[in-house]
Write an enzyme that holds these catalytic residues in place. Structure first.
Site, PDB file in Angstrom:
ATOM      1  N   HIS A   1      -7.491  26.338  -6.726  1.00 16.71           N
ATOM      2  CA  HIS A   1      -7.601  24.889  -7.127  1.00 16.71           C
ATOM      3  C   HIS A   1      -8.876  24.348  -6.562  1.00 16.71           C
ATOM      4  CE1 HIS A   1      -6.973  20.670  -7.151  1.00 16.71           C
ATOM      5  NE2 HIS A   1      -5.961  20.979  -7.842  1.00 16.71           N
TER       6      HIS A   1
ATOM      7  N   ASP B   1       0.390  24.309 -11.829  1.00 15.06           N
ATOM      8  CA  ASP B   1       0.867  24.604 -12.956  1.00 15.06           C
ATOM      9  C   ASP B   1       1.362  26.078 -13.147  1.00 15.06           C
ATOM     10  OD1 ASP B   1      -2.232  23.584 -13.623  1.00 15.06           O
ATOM     11  OD2 ASP B   1      -0.752  22.379 -14.146  1.00 15.06           O
TER      12      ASP B   1
HETATM   13  C1  MLT Z   1      -4.343  17.677 -10.995  1.00 20.42           C
HETATM   14  O1  MLT Z   1      -3.265  17.490 -10.652  1.00 20.42           O
HETATM   15  O2  MLT Z   1      -4.866  16.868 -11.694  1.00 20.42           O
HETATM   16  C2  MLT Z   1      -4.998  18.968 -10.982  1.00 20.42           C
HETATM   17  O3  MLT Z   1      -4.438  19.418  -9.661  1.00 20.42           O
HETATM   18  C3  MLT Z   1      -6.663  18.767 -10.888  1.00 20.42           C
HETATM   19  C4  MLT Z   1      -7.231  18.388  -9.911  1.00 20.42           C
HETATM   20  O4  MLT Z   1      -6.704  17.755  -8.894  1.00 20.42           O
HETATM   21  O5  MLT Z   1      -8.388  18.442  -9.820  1.00 20.42           O
END
Ligand code: MLT
Length: 429
Positions: free
Chosen positions: A306, A363
């Site tokens: 992430h 995810d």
């Molecule tokens: C989200 O929850 O939008 C994803 O983890 C992506 C992010 O935070 O950049």
């Protein structure tokens, strides 16, 4: 503001204000940098650039902290539900008993969409991706509220918020029914948000859907965990489109399109398709790990790592716990969960992944729970959008209320041709 920073450019000193947020995050305010020095900054992907000040969500990527309006997601997942969490994100406080009932009743009372909109679905092929339908239908909702589209009138915006929250859920369920060639199942105003959704998804005229409280709780948890994530790609899209004074529906439709990308919300669909392939081809986890480490293998391990979290994604921890509990309680044996757990264990014990901070993100496990609910893979990103909707709305409102009212318009460093003359056709090579 908290003090001044200094930058030296061409031997000249420029003082820049320093801001410190309520969680001690520091920022250099470069609002006047170009005006004072002629310089701009360059930060591809905005990894070092704050687009705004926000009071909605706090993330600590090192400590794996995620809080909505100061409340940890772990507590909200255990004690709240999606409608209450939506209220918290949008209005800034947990609702009292009266406010919560009024908000719930507004959502239940505005769950239906205009009959004319149901005809829109018939124009799509049954193979249409539900994210294409969702973005188009949400943008089309603006046609039914011409008198409430002024983004700078809080009364008009407040009229739209519960309607959009409720109707996007209905549109999502309808897109699934149409893809199955089944008639849509109308919402029932005596059902809560998640029960209504599951019934609209799985009831048929021939057979009622037995609402399962465990599935309803699991869906509430999943939607809560996806409800906001500060300035991610789709939320930044909603803010940027909204900064042009585009109406709420158009701004949210843009966010849905940004979320569709496999690098963003589409990742949950990619994860399950990856796990399904591994299961189908009986690829040993060790071989998967080898391929993931070999950049020439063409294999990408989806659902790991992430941009912000440096040790673990707190949402993945909560989802995995609920996943285990739900499948055990329902006696569901999903080989994909076993593969996912093996992969996680292999990755977390391998230096290659640890050094690169690659561990399961939100995810990685969410799709396993959606499968347990009977939700098809191509609906997973739609589920992400349903969850993220209150966050998008909260940021859109905050941008209009607390922003400086200017349209978002980044600069660039031009690296193209310097001036050159037009070449007539007969002189071109
Ligand atoms: C989200 O929850 O939008 C994803 O983890 C992506 C992010 O935070 O950049």
């Amino acid at each position: 503001m908290s003090g001044m920073g200094e930058i030296i450019l061409d031997g000249k000193s420029y003082k820049l204000p320093v801001l410190v947020g309520t969680e001690k995050e520091k920022a250099v305010d470069i609002t006047k940098l170009r005006q004072d020095s002629g310089y701009i900054t360059l930060d591809s992907g905005y990894g070092n650039t704050g687009a705004c000040k926000s009071a909605i969500t706090f993330i600590d990527g090192d400590l794996g902290i995620l809080r909505y309006r100061g409340i940890p997601i772990e507590e909200l997942a255990d004690k709240s539900d999606f409608v209450e969490t939506s209220y918290l994100l949008i209005y800034g406080q947990l609702p009292n008993r009266t406010q919560r009932e009024e908000f719930r009743n507004l959502l239940s009372g505005h769950a239906m969409i205009h009959e004319g909109m149901i005809k829109f679905f018939d124009g799509y092929p049954t193979t249409a991706h539900p994210m294409a339908i969702l973005s188009a239908m949400v943008c089309s909702l603006s046609s039914y509220y011409p008198e409430h589209l002024d983004p700078n009138d809080p009364t008009q915006v407040n009229h739209l918020v519960p309607r959009l929250l409720s109707k996007m859920r209905t549109i999502a369920a309808y897109s699934y029914k149409k893809s199955k060639g089944q008639p849509v199942i109308y919402p029932k105003s005596d059902l809560d948000y998640c029960s209504n959704f599951l019934r609209m998804m799985f009831a048929t005229p021939a057979e009622e859907y037995q609402i399962d409280p465990d599935m309803v709780k699991a869906l509430n948890v999943l939607l809560i965990l996806h409800a906001d994530h500060e300035q991610n790609c789709s939320t930044s899209t909603v803010r940027l489109v909204g900064s042009s004074d585009a109406n709420l529906f158009a701004s949210i439709a843009a966010g849905i399109c940004a979320l569709w990308g496999p690098k963003h919300g589409g990742a949950n669909q990619e994860v399950v398709e990856m796990l399904e392939l591994i299961e189908k081809e009986k690829v040993p986890v060790k071989e998967i790990v080898r391929r993931a480490k070999d950049k020439n293998s063409g294999f990408r391990l989806m659902g790991f790592g992430h941009r912000v979290y440096k040790n673990f994604d707190p949402r993945a921890k909560v989802i995995k716990t609920y996943c285990d509990k739900l499948l055990a309680k329902k006696g569901i044996k999903d080989p994909l969960l076993d593969i996912a757990k093996e992969l996680e264990e292999a990755a977390l014990s391998d230096d290659f992944f640890k050094e690169r901070k690659l561990y399961p993100n939100v995810d990685f496990y969410s799709g396993v729970i959606y499968r347990a609910m009977g939700i098809p893979t191509d609906m997973f990103t739609v589920m992400f959008a349903l969850g993220r909707l209150p966050g998008w709305i909260a940021h859109w409102i905050e941008m209009h209320r607390d922003g400086d009212g200017r349209i978002g318009r980044p600069r660039q460093v031009y690296v193209g041709d310097t001036q050159r003359p037009y070449i007539p056709m007969d002189q071109r090579k």
